[in-house]
Motif scaffolding. Structure first.
Motif, short mmCIF file in Angstrom:
data_model
loop_
_atom_site.label_atom_id
_atom_site.label_comp_id
_atom_site.label_asym_id
_atom_site.label_seq_id
_atom_site.Cartn_x
_atom_site.Cartn_y
_atom_site.Cartn_z
N TYR A 196 46.51 71.92 72.03
CA TYR A 196 47.42 72.08 72.88
C TYR A 196 48.42 70.87 72.54
N LEU A 197 49.41 70.97 72.06
CA LEU A 197 50.58 69.86 71.29
C LEU A 197 52.14 70.00 72.32
N VAL A 198 51.99 68.87 72.79
CA VAL A 198 52.99 69.47 74.47
C VAL A 198 54.44 68.27 73.86
N ASN A 199 55.68 68.99 74.25
CA ASN A 199 56.67 68.12 74.14
C ASN A 199 56.88 67.53 75.19
N MET A 200 56.71 66.33 75.34
CA MET A 200 56.66 65.68 76.51
C MET A 200 57.73 65.32 77.52
#
Length: 240
Positions: A196-200
């Motif tokens: 998972y690569l998340v837009n913080m």
């Protein structure tokens, strides 16, 4: 064309802020900005079409006809991407200003010194907010707005883009999450898990060992990675 609004019920400061904004935009080599000045917060709120296209508002906190903080909350409610710069003679309002998601505070006694840094930071932030990324999806190549990406999920040899806002449609493509991470890191994305690569900016809360996103979804964080993710989250919150 970018649009900035200045609102102050004191003519002296209204003109002073306008002049300083113009001067510093010129120094930055920026010519695609239109400035709009208002001496009343309530009159500003009536300009819904303008605010919908506006990138930044320089707003006096203490005005006679209204509270600048109340105006700020109403503006943000309808236009969450607008950057608010509070202009004030007092620092007593800082805490309340951050609750309204203030981008900067400018003291009226120190406007000249503070404006240059503010304008440079503002222009950089606007570029990031409006940034697009060109990708080859399974159904064709296109540009997508970075701010609309909620998170990217890796499964097998594919990447699945989970979108937020008006662009909720899910996109998919063949690719490597590590390569995408390098491209999106500067926009506040964090690899919270190998998948998972998340837009913080869409992280609502974090607790052991998971994050909650703006859409109510939970994503896991490995125990050995939790402290690092937490630090990245705090950095991202300082920049938003």
């Amino acid at each position: 064309m970018k649009k900035f609004v200045i609102c102050d019920d004191e003519t002296f400061y209204l003109e002073k802020v306008k002049t300083l904004v113009q001067e510093n935009l010129e120094k930055a080599g920026v010519t695609d900005v239109e400035l709009y000045a208002f001496s009343s917060g309530t009159k500003l709120l009536e300009q819904e079409k303008l605010l919908a296209k506006c990138q930044a508002v320089f707003l006096d906190i203490n005005m006679q006809d209204c509270s600048g903080l109340d105006i700020a909350f109403q503006i943000k409610q309808k236009n969450p991407d607008i950057l608010l710069i509070f202009v004030t003679a007092y620092m007593d309002y800082v805490l309340a200003g951050y609750q309204a998601e203030a981008f900067r505070f400018l003291l009226k006694d120190d406007l000249e010194a503070m404006m240059r840094e503010c304008i440079w930071a503002l222009l950089e932030k606007i570029d990031k907010v409006n940034a697009s990324i060109f990708l080859e999806f399974s159904d064709g190549a296109r540009n997508i707005r970075v701010k609309h990406i909620l998170y990217v999920e890796s499964f097998g040899h594919k990447l699945y883009f989970h979108m937020q806002g008006e662009a909720k449609k899910q996109h998919e493509m063949y690719g490597n999450l590590s390569d995408l991470e390098k491209r999106l890191r500067e926009y506040g994305f964090c690899r919270v898990h190998k998948s998972y690569l998340v837009n913080m900016q869409f992280v609502e809360s974090m607790k052991r060992y998971q994050i909650t996103l703006a859409n109510g979804q939970f994503l896991p964080i490995p125990k050995d990675k939790f402290q690092w993710v937490r630090e990245e989250y705090m950095k991202a919150m300082e920049e938003i």
